[in-house]
Motif scaffolding. Structure first.
Motif, PDB file in Angstrom:
ATOM      1  N   VAL A 128       0.846  -1.185   0.000  1.00 24.05           N
ATOM      2  CA  VAL A 128       0.000   0.000   0.000  1.00 24.05           C
ATOM      3  C   VAL A 128       0.887   1.242   0.000  1.00 24.05           C
ATOM      4  O   VAL A 128       1.919   1.280   0.667  1.00 24.05           O
ATOM      5  N   THR A 129       0.468   2.235  -0.786  1.00 27.13           N
ATOM      6  CA  THR A 129       1.156   3.524  -0.834  1.00 27.13           C
ATOM      7  C   THR A 129       0.122   4.623  -0.617  1.00 27.13           C
ATOM      8  O   THR A 129      -0.851   4.727  -1.381  1.00 27.13           O
ATOM      9  N   ALA A 231       4.255  -0.920   3.534  1.00 27.64           N
ATOM     10  CA  ALA A 231       3.601   0.372   3.340  1.00 27.64           C
ATOM     11  C   ALA A 231       4.607   1.475   3.038  1.00 27.64           C
ATOM     12  O   ALA A 231       5.710   1.499   3.571  1.00 27.64           O
ATOM     13  N   LEU A 232       4.172   2.396   2.173  1.00 29.57           N
ATOM     14  CA  LEU A 232       4.946   3.587   1.822  1.00 29.57           C
ATOM     15  C   LEU A 232       4.051   4.805   2.006  1.00 29.57           C
ATOM     16  O   LEU A 232       2.915   4.812   1.539  1.00 29.57           O
ATOM     17  N   MET A 233       4.563   5.818   2.685  1.00 28.08           N
ATOM     18  CA  MET A 233       3.864   7.092   2.833  1.00 28.08           C
ATOM     19  C   MET A 233       4.668   8.158   2.122  1.00 28.08           C
ATOM     20  O   MET A 233       5.857   8.320   2.383  1.00 28.08           O
ATOM     21  N   TRP A 253       0.852   3.564  13.081  1.00 25.27           N
ATOM     22  CA  TRP A 253      -0.197   2.615  12.689  1.00 25.27           C
ATOM     23  C   TRP A 253       0.299   1.588  11.683  1.00 25.27           C
ATOM     24  O   TRP A 253      -0.483   0.841  11.104  1.00 25.27           O
ATOM     25  N   MET A 254       1.618   1.524  11.495  1.00 25.16           N
ATOM     26  CA  MET A 254       2.213   0.553  10.582  1.00 25.16           C
ATOM     27  C   MET A 254       2.856  -0.579  11.378  1.00 25.16           C
ATOM     28  O   MET A 254       3.623  -0.325  12.308  1.00 25.16           O
ATOM     29  N   ARG A 255       2.543  -1.811  11.020  1.00 24.41           N
ATOM     30  CA  ARG A 255       3.100  -2.975  11.714  1.00 24.41           C
ATOM     31  C   ARG A 255       4.036  -3.793  10.824  1.00 24.41           C
ATOM     32  O   ARG A 255       4.741  -4.676  11.312  1.00 24.41           O
ATOM     33  N   GLY A 256       4.047  -3.533   9.543  1.00 23.42           N
ATOM     34  CA  GLY A 256       4.928  -4.237   8.624  1.00 23.42           C
ATOM     35  C   GLY A 256       6.054  -3.328   8.172  1.00 23.42           C
ATOM     36  O   GLY A 256       6.270  -2.239   8.738  1.00 23.42           O
ATOM     37  N   PRO A 257       6.807  -3.713   7.138  1.00 21.54           N
ATOM     38  CA  PRO A 257       7.852  -2.856   6.588  1.00 21.54           C
ATOM     39  C   PRO A 257       7.264  -1.498   6.196  1.00 21.54           C
ATOM     40  O   PRO A 257       6.208  -1.441   5.550  1.00 21.54           O
ATOM     41  N   HIS A 285       8.951   0.518  -4.374  1.00 21.96           N
ATOM     42  CA  HIS A 285       8.168  -0.122  -3.304  1.00 21.96           C
ATOM     43  C   HIS A 285       7.562  -1.437  -3.757  1.00 21.96           C
ATOM     44  O   HIS A 285       7.647  -2.452  -3.037  1.00 21.96           O
ATOM     45  N   VAL A 286       6.957  -1.466  -4.943  1.00 20.42           N
ATOM     46  CA  VAL A 286       6.270  -2.691  -5.367  1.00 20.42           C
ATOM     47  C   VAL A 286       7.254  -3.773  -5.795  1.00 20.42           C
ATOM     48  O   VAL A 286       6.934  -4.960  -5.707  1.00 20.42           O
TER      49      VAL A 286
END
Length: 288
Positions: A128-129, A231-233, A253-257, A285-286
């Motif tokens: 997710v981005t 996740a990427l922000m 709120w991020m629990r993964g990479p 990212h993908v």
């Protein structure tokens, strides 16, 4: 290698019909599709430069006109625009595209839908981005503890049915408002024209504002559900609508990479202003 897949130019859910722009790279196997979710007050056309880059790298890219924006998907009730409905719409698009988990990228309100999809239905999401807007829980926390509430003044105006819809549907009014937030005159006119071409400017604006008006009706108030997929922000320091406090609060709120990128000197309109930089970040990212 794979054969050319069927183009998805629309999909339906609960009697609503959604328009989709399908950028199919053809026989190149670029892995899972990439979904691009637009925000307010834009349409899938706002993703064109980014979509071309991603498709050129071999990815199938799907960009829908979401609920309220597609002329065939404009229900009347506020509750029909709850985040749970918006997430279910995207899930229906994923099913129409073959059902495999996707990479989802969202800007503005599209980012809220992307975070919500990743939190509530993670089995459908590879990565997710979020662009410009963080996870809803981070955003709402910033509303209580930073200047975010002041930056979000317009959302309170949008709660009055017909008020902002009527004002912004006057010729040139929406384009002028977009220019004040950093959008270029050419792109502001493009966005106004794109909405007007989808069944009329005022109905499209009312549909888009339905997302704001439905927030009190969310079943998951504030969406206090963390994201566990990669996740990427992508934020920016020139955003007139979203504070850096909200952006930096996303990591809670991020629990993964997780990776955070803040682009200097860029406005809220990241996909329009720096499409190549954003496409590069998404591709990193993908693939990673």
């Amino acid at each position: 290698m794979r054969g050319t897949i069927a183009v998805v130019d629309s999909f339906t859910r609960d009697g609503l019909r959604f328009d989709v722009t399908d950028h199919d790279p053809g026989p190149i196997d670029g892995g899972p599709p990439v979904l691009l979710l637009h925000g307010f007050p834009q349409t899938a056309i706002s993703w064109e430069p980014v979509a071309r880059r991603l498709a050129g790298a071999g990815h199938r890219v799907l960009a829908p006109d979401q609920r309220g924006y597609s002329p065939g998907a404009r229900p009347a009730a506020r509750r029909d625009y709850r985040i749970e409905e918006l997430v279910a719409d995207v899930a229906a698009l994923i099913d129409a595209a073959g059902g495999e988990p996707v990479h989802v990228v969202g800007h503005d309100w599209g980012a809220i839908v992307a975070w919500a999809l990743a939190a509530l239905d993670p089995a459908r999401v590879r990565t997710v981005t979020g662009v410009s807007v963080p996870h809803p829980a981070a955003f709402f926390r910033a509303m209580r503890s930073s200047r975010q509430a002041l930056l979000s003044w317009y959302t309170y105006v949008f709660q009055v049915p017909g008020l902002a819809d009527r004002y912004l549907s006057r010729p040139g009014a929406l384009a002028a408002a977009l220019r004040r937030t950093g959008q270029t005159p050419q792109r502001a006119r493009r966005d106004e024209a794109a909405l007007a071409a989808r069944g009329g400017l005022r109905p499209a604006l009312s549909g888009g504002m339905g997302w704001y008006r439905a927030v009190p009706h969310w079943e998951h108030r504030g969406l206090p559900v963390p994201v566990e997929v990669p996740a990427l922000m992508v934020g920016s320091d020139g955003d007139s609508a979203v504070s850096l406090e909200a952006v930096h609060g996303n990591g809670a709120w991020m629990r993964g990479p997780y990776r955070l990128e803040v682009l200097p000197g860029v406005s809220h309109w990241i996909p329009d202003e720096v499409p190549d930089r954003l496409a590069d970040l998404v591709l990193e990212h993908v693939v990673g």
